[in-house]
Design a protein around this motif. Structure first.
Motif, PDB file in Angstrom:
ATOM      1  N   ALA A  69      -8.583   8.552  -1.360  1.00 17.79           N
ATOM      2  CA  ALA A  69      -9.788   7.659  -0.861  1.00 17.79           C
ATOM      3  C   ALA A  69     -10.468   6.783  -1.976  1.00 17.79           C
ATOM      4  CB  ALA A  69     -10.772   8.192   0.005  1.00 17.79           C
ATOM      5  N   PRO A  70     -11.132   5.781  -1.545  1.00 20.85           N
ATOM      6  CA  PRO A  70     -12.003   5.113  -2.929  1.00 20.85           C
ATOM      7  C   PRO A  70     -12.632   5.988  -3.443  1.00 20.85           C
ATOM      8  CG  PRO A  70     -12.175   3.983  -0.714  1.00 20.85           C
ATOM      9  CD  PRO A  70     -11.320   5.082  -0.451  1.00 20.85           C
ATOM     10  N   ILE A  99     -18.905  -1.289  -4.504  1.00 25.12           N
ATOM     11  CA  ILE A  99     -19.357  -0.436  -3.324  1.00 25.12           C
ATOM     12  C   ILE A  99     -18.885  -1.646  -2.144  1.00 25.12           C
ATOM     13  CG2 ILE A  99     -21.775  -1.596  -2.970  1.00 25.12           C
ATOM     14  CD1 ILE A  99     -20.424   1.965  -2.231  1.00 25.12           C
ATOM     15  N   LEU A 100     -18.873  -2.830  -2.154  1.00 24.55           N
ATOM     16  CA  LEU A 100     -18.317  -3.580  -1.318  1.00 24.55           C
ATOM     17  C   LEU A 100     -16.878  -3.413  -0.872  1.00 24.55           C
ATOM     18  CD1 LEU A 100     -20.092  -7.188  -1.843  1.00 24.55           C
ATOM     19  CD2 LEU A 100     -20.461  -5.581  -0.017  1.00 24.55           C
ATOM     20  N   ASP A 101     -16.329  -3.025  -2.210  1.00 23.69           N
ATOM     21  CA  ASP A 101     -14.478  -2.955  -2.116  1.00 23.69           C
ATOM     22  C   ASP A 101     -14.501  -1.460  -1.738  1.00 23.69           C
ATOM     23  OD1 ASP A 101     -11.952  -2.989  -2.692  1.00 23.69           O
ATOM     24  OD2 ASP A 101     -12.236  -1.807  -4.713  1.00 23.69           O
ATOM     25  N   TYR A 102     -15.024  -0.490  -2.058  1.00 19.46           N
ATOM     26  CA  TYR A 102     -14.971   0.833  -1.128  1.00 19.46           C
ATOM     27  C   TYR A 102     -15.339   1.022   0.205  1.00 19.46           C
ATOM     28  CZ  TYR A 102     -15.632   2.500  -6.166  1.00 19.46           C
ATOM     29  OH  TYR A 102     -15.450   2.772  -7.530  1.00 19.46           O
ATOM     30  N   GLN A 160     -12.403  -1.029   2.149  1.00 14.78           N
ATOM     31  CA  GLN A 160     -11.415   0.033   2.096  1.00 14.78           C
ATOM     32  C   GLN A 160     -11.599   1.120   3.161  1.00 14.78           C
ATOM     33  OE1 GLN A 160      -9.546   1.504  -1.653  1.00 14.78           O
ATOM     34  NE2 GLN A 160     -10.998   0.012  -2.594  1.00 14.78           N
ATOM     35  N   LEU A 161     -12.548   1.647   3.178  1.00 10.15           N
ATOM     36  CA  LEU A 161     -12.900   2.546   4.207  1.00 10.15           C
ATOM     37  C   LEU A 161     -13.031   2.167   5.615  1.00 10.15           C
ATOM     38  CD1 LEU A 161     -15.587   4.641   2.249  1.00 10.15           C
ATOM     39  CD2 LEU A 161     -13.389   5.480   3.018  1.00 10.15           C
ATOM     40  N   ARG A 162     -13.410   0.803   5.738  1.00  8.79           N
ATOM     41  CA  ARG A 162     -13.540   0.138   7.271  1.00  8.79           C
ATOM     42  C   ARG A 162     -11.972   0.138   7.790  1.00  8.79           C
ATOM     43  NH1 ARG A 162     -18.521  -3.285   4.968  1.00  8.79           N
ATOM     44  NH2 ARG A 162     -20.068  -2.115   5.918  1.00  8.79           N
ATOM     45  N   SER A 163     -11.328  -0.316   6.608  1.00 10.49           N
ATOM     46  CA  SER A 163      -9.803  -0.549   7.112  1.00 10.49           C
ATOM     47  C   SER A 163      -8.912   0.714   7.369  1.00 10.49           C
ATOM     48  CB  SER A 163      -9.213  -1.134   5.686  1.00 10.49           C
ATOM     49  OG  SER A 163      -9.527  -2.457   5.489  1.00 10.49           O
ATOM     50  N   THR A 164      -9.449   1.868   7.046  1.00  7.62           N
ATOM     51  CA  THR A 164      -8.707   2.948   7.190  1.00  7.62           C
ATOM     52  C   THR A 164      -9.873   3.910   8.526  1.00  7.62           C
ATOM     53  OG1 THR A 164      -9.816   4.109   5.640  1.00  7.62           O
ATOM     54  CG2 THR A 164      -7.646   3.258   5.122  1.00  7.62           C
ATOM     55  N   HIS A 165     -10.669   3.652   8.446  1.00  7.06           N
ATOM     56  CA  HIS A 165     -11.676   4.174   9.548  1.00  7.06           C
ATOM     57  C   HIS A 165     -12.433   3.111  10.283  1.00  7.06           C
ATOM     58  CE1 HIS A 165     -11.012   7.251   6.353  1.00  7.06           C
ATOM     59  NE2 HIS A 165     -11.030   8.145   7.468  1.00  7.06           N
ATOM     60  N   PRO A 198     -22.616   0.567   2.949  1.00  6.19           N
ATOM     61  CA  PRO A 198     -22.520   0.873   1.515  1.00  6.19           C
ATOM     62  C   PRO A 198     -23.844   0.746   0.860  1.00  6.19           C
ATOM     63  CG  PRO A 198     -22.210  -1.303   2.260  1.00  6.19           C
ATOM     64  CD  PRO A 198     -22.274  -0.585   3.613  1.00  6.19           C
ATOM     65  N   VAL A 199     -23.988   1.753  -0.156  1.00  5.57           N
ATOM     66  CA  VAL A 199     -25.404   1.953  -0.982  1.00  5.57           C
ATOM     67  C   VAL A 199     -25.100   1.830  -2.454  1.00  5.57           C
ATOM     68  CG1 VAL A 199     -27.344   3.577  -1.170  1.00  5.57           C
ATOM     69  CG2 VAL A 199     -26.105   3.905   0.895  1.00  5.57           C
TER      70      VAL A 199
END
Length: 109
Positions: free
Chosen positions: A21-22, A58-61, A64-69, A76-77
């Protein structure tokens, strides 16, 4: 880490990223939201450079998470060790969908 202690006082358990994961610094869930955080220190380096780097990370993470979940509400924080000198960063973060917070109060977390 001060953020982890802050969350623990609210009985929220922070987690590290999962394998493959990121590589965000901390993550936690609260209600239906999944928070992912990048922590940046502002001492010894250019404050502006660190904040810009943190925003990009944090925008990249989050992407990535929105793509897989896709069914999770990813929040993002960007966590800073202190309040930034330039107040514009708060509006930059708001307009980008990022919660910007800093020690010692970690507002919003």
């Amino acid at each position: 880490m001060a953020l982890i202690e802050h969350l623990a006082q609210k009985e929220i358990k922070a987690r590290q990223h999962a394998r493959n994961a990121p590589r965000f610094d901390a993550g936690w869930t609260h209600d239906d939201d999944v928070f992912v955080a990048e922590v940046k220190s502002l001492t010894g380096t250019s404050e502006e450079q660190q904040i810009r780097l943190g925003i990009g990370q944090i925008l990249d993470y989050a992407h990535q998470l929105r793509s897989t979940h896709p069914d999770d509400r990813i929040r993002p924080v960007l966590v800073l060790e202190k309040q930034p000198t330039d107040p514009r960063w708060t509006s930059v973060a708001d307009q980008s969908g990022i919660l910007l917070t800093w020690a010692p109060d970690f507002a919003g977390c």
